[in-house]
Write a protein that holds these residues in place. Structure first.
Motif: not given
Length: 290
Positions: A10-25
């Motif tokens: 909610t605080d960081y939006g799309y960029l946060a989702v994108f970054g977490i998904l890459i780290l999940c990889g």
């Protein structure tokens, strides 16, 4: 975990989702499905657009997976010396994944998208093998991502106002996914066993009933020689037998001629030790005296 991710996104939006998904990889101990569901929840709360969140989720998933695949391709087996990757891909897990690749082939790349904890090691091994092109990898992984990412994002979007019910549905969907994967493995195993059975049956049939040789090719018999060669040798043996049988009859006239020659007067005279001219003179003297 869900509440923390919702607040963070909610605080960081799309960029946060994108970054977490890459780290999940890279093996970050955060469930990828929960990350996508959290992105769907903030979309349902009007903090993001659900369709855009789907695209962001697809990009993050595919880029994170591609990094693992390319790392395995570039470093090869040396990647196991790096501490971060050694924790993801232990020697025991590496051997296990290699056996699964030999058993299931490329279908394992598709299934890996739905296997938390095994996704990153499988993609690493796929790159380390250097037998799978990046295009093949991205097609298999992308097709699986087109199924999983929208399911999680829209599930969070539609049940954003009731998180307890949402988590129940998440668990139900996970069970359905595991059930579908189990069914898929059973189907693959049946197809594999069926092909193996037919292959062995065909080999047994070919050994029991050899096919006739094609036109113009000599047919082979059991000892590896050609039938035409055996026929030629049989014909030669028959000709030799016929020649042997005809030899006495051919020599009979010669023997008769020799016998006739031996019964001639000259021969008899030679046998008595006299000359043929003396015999004729004696005969003429006897006729004159008479």
């Amino acid at each position: 975990m869900l509440d923390f991710l919702i607040a963070f996104f909610t605080d960081y939006g799309y960029l946060a989702v994108f970054g977490i998904l890459i780290l999940c990889g890279f093996g970050l101990p955060v469930p990828e499905d929960i990350t996508l569901v959290s992105g769907g929840v903030i979309s349902g709360l009007d903090f993001a657009n659900p369709h855009t969140m789907c695209l962001v989720g697809l990009a993050g998933v595919l880029i994170g997976d591609s990094i693992m695949f390319i790392a395995g391709r570039v470093f090869g087996y040396r990647i196991q010396r790096i501490r971060m990757f050694r924790r993801i891909l232990s020697p025991r897990r590496f051997s296990h994944i290699q056996r699964k690749f030999k058993q299931y082939g490329l279908s394992l790349l598709f299934v890996a998208r739905f296997l938390p904890g095994l996704r990153s090691p499988i993609f690493l091994v796929a790159g380390m093998s250097r037998r799978i092109s990046y295009l093949t990898f991205i097609l298999m992984d992308g097709f699986a991502a087109l199924i999983s990412v929208p399911v999680w994002v829209y599930l969070g979007y539609f049940f954003a106002d009731n998180l307890d019910l949402l988590m129940e549905y998440v668990k139900d969907v996970q069970k359905m996914i595991y059930l579908a994967l189990g069914l898929l493995f059973v189907i693959i195993l049946i197809v594999y066993l069926k092909k193996r059975f037919h292959s062995r049956l065909k080999t047994f049939t070919d050994d029991s009933h050899p096919h006739p040789a094609p036109c113009g090719c000599p047919e082979k018999n059991g000892n590896g020689t050609s039938t035409a060669a055996n026929m030629d040798s049989s014909a030669s043996a028959s000709d030799a037998a016929a020649s042997a049988a005809s030899t006495p009859s051919d020599t009979a006239p010669s023997a008769s001629a020799a016998a006739a020659a031996d019964s001639s007067p000259a021969a008899l005279a030679q046998a008595d030790g006299s000359q043929p001219s003396d015999l004729s003179t004696t005969g003429s003297k006897v006729s004159m005296e008479k």
